[in-house]
Design a protein around this motif. Sequence first.
Motif, PDB file in Angstrom:
ATOM      1  N   LYS A  58       0.833  -1.202   0.000  1.00 17.82           N
ATOM      2  CA  LYS A  58       0.000   0.000   0.000  1.00 17.82           C
ATOM      3  C   LYS A  58       0.868   1.252   0.000  1.00 17.82           C
ATOM      4  N   LYS A  59       1.936   1.241   0.789  1.00 20.64           N
ATOM      5  CA  LYS A  59       2.838   2.402   0.841  1.00 20.64           C
ATOM      6  C   LYS A  59       3.525   2.606  -0.506  1.00 20.64           C
ATOM      7  N   VAL A  60       3.897   1.507  -1.167  1.00 16.99           N
ATOM      8  CA  VAL A  60       4.504   1.601  -2.495  1.00 16.99           C
ATOM      9  C   VAL A  60       3.519   2.268  -3.447  1.00 16.99           C
ATOM     10  N   GLY A  61       2.260   1.888  -3.352  1.00 15.92           N
ATOM     11  CA  GLY A  61       1.230   2.519  -4.175  1.00 15.92           C
ATOM     12  C   GLY A  61       1.132   4.006  -3.909  1.00 15.92           C
ATOM     13  N   ASP A  62       1.220   4.389  -2.648  1.00 13.47           N
ATOM     14  CA  ASP A  62       1.187   5.807  -2.289  1.00 13.47           C
ATOM     15  C   ASP A  62       2.364   6.564  -2.917  1.00 13.47           C
ATOM     16  N   VAL A  63       3.550   5.969  -2.820  1.00  7.00           N
ATOM     17  CA  VAL A  63       4.748   6.616  -3.358  1.00  7.00           C
ATOM     18  C   VAL A  63       4.656   6.720  -4.876  1.00  7.00           C
ATOM     19  N   LYS A  64       4.241   5.640  -5.535  1.00  5.89           N
ATOM     20  CA  LYS A  64       4.109   5.682  -6.994  1.00  5.89           C
ATOM     21  C   LYS A  64       3.122   6.765  -7.415  1.00  5.89           C
ATOM     22  N   GLY A  65       2.039   6.865  -6.700  1.00  2.34           N
ATOM     23  CA  GLY A  65       1.045   7.886  -7.015  1.00  2.34           C
ATOM     24  C   GLY A  65       1.593   9.288  -6.842  1.00  2.34           C
ATOM     25  N   ALA A  66       2.331   9.500  -5.775  1.00  6.15           N
ATOM     26  CA  ALA A  66       2.910  10.821  -5.525  1.00  6.15           C
ATOM     27  C   ALA A  66       3.935  11.181  -6.597  1.00  6.15           C
ATOM     28  N   VAL A  67       4.726  10.210  -7.013  1.00  7.08           N
ATOM     29  CA  VAL A  67       5.729  10.461  -8.057  1.00  7.08           C
ATOM     30  C   VAL A  67       5.036  10.801  -9.374  1.00  7.08           C
ATOM     31  N   ARG A  68       3.985  10.057  -9.704  1.00  2.62           N
ATOM     32  CA  ARG A  68       3.245  10.341 -10.940  1.00  2.62           C
ATOM     33  C   ARG A  68       2.640  11.740 -10.913  1.00  2.62           C
ATOM     34  N   GLU A  69       2.048  12.109  -9.783  1.00  2.00           N
ATOM     35  CA  GLU A  69       1.454  13.438  -9.666  1.00  2.00           C
ATOM     36  C   GLU A  69       2.507  14.529  -9.797  1.00  2.00           C
ATOM     37  N   ALA A  70       3.653  14.332  -9.171  1.00  3.71           N
ATOM     38  CA  ALA A  70       4.724  15.313  -9.251  1.00  3.71           C
ATOM     39  C   ALA A  70       5.238  15.428 -10.690  1.00  3.71           C
ATOM     40  N   ALA A  71       5.363  14.302 -11.372  1.00  4.38           N
ATOM     41  CA  ALA A  71       5.824  14.309 -12.758  1.00  4.38           C
ATOM     42  C   ALA A  71       4.819  15.029 -13.649  1.00  4.38           C
ATOM     43  N   ASP A  72       3.538  14.805 -13.393  1.00  2.00           N
ATOM     44  CA  ASP A  72       2.498  15.476 -14.182  1.00  2.00           C
ATOM     45  C   ASP A  72       2.533  16.985 -14.009  1.00  2.00           C
ATOM     46  N   ARG A  73       2.830  17.431 -12.810  1.00  2.00           N
ATOM     47  CA  ARG A  73       2.880  18.871 -12.550  1.00  2.00           C
ATOM     48  C   ARG A  73       4.060  19.532 -13.262  1.00  2.00           C
ATOM     49  N   HIS A  74       5.084  18.748 -13.550  1.00  3.03           N
ATOM     50  CA  HIS A  74       6.282  19.318 -14.179  1.00  3.03           C
ATOM     51  C   HIS A  74       6.328  19.086 -15.681  1.00  3.03           C
ATOM     52  N   THR A  75       5.249  18.561 -16.244  1.00  3.88           N
ATOM     53  CA  THR A  75       5.233  18.360 -17.705  1.00  3.88           C
ATOM     54  C   THR A  75       4.327  19.354 -18.369  1.00  3.88           C
TER      55      THR A  75
END
Length: 75
Positions: A58-75
Motif C-alpha cells: 500500500k505504501k509503495v502505491g502511495d509513493v508511486k502515485g505521488a511520483v506520478r502526480e509530481a511528474a504530471d505537474r512538471h510536464t
Amino acid sequence: VRNSCGATERKLLMDKEHLKGEAKKAEGHIKDAAGKLTGDRNLQAEGKLAKVEGEIRKKVGDVKGAVREAADRHT
C-alpha cells in the motif's frame, strides 16, 4: 504536452497497488487467525508477515502515485 498515460489509467495503476496490498493483508489476517485457532505458530507467523507485506505494498502505491502526480505537474 500530455503523457501517453491518461489520468484514469494512472489512477488505476495506483489503485492496483493498493488492491494488491489489501489482498495481502486479508490473506495475512486469515492465516494469522487460522494459526491462532489451530495453535500453528508457523501459520500465524506467515499471517503476520503477509499483513506487513500488504502494508508495504500500500505504501509503495502511495509513493508511486505521488511520483506520478509530481511528474504530471512538471510536464
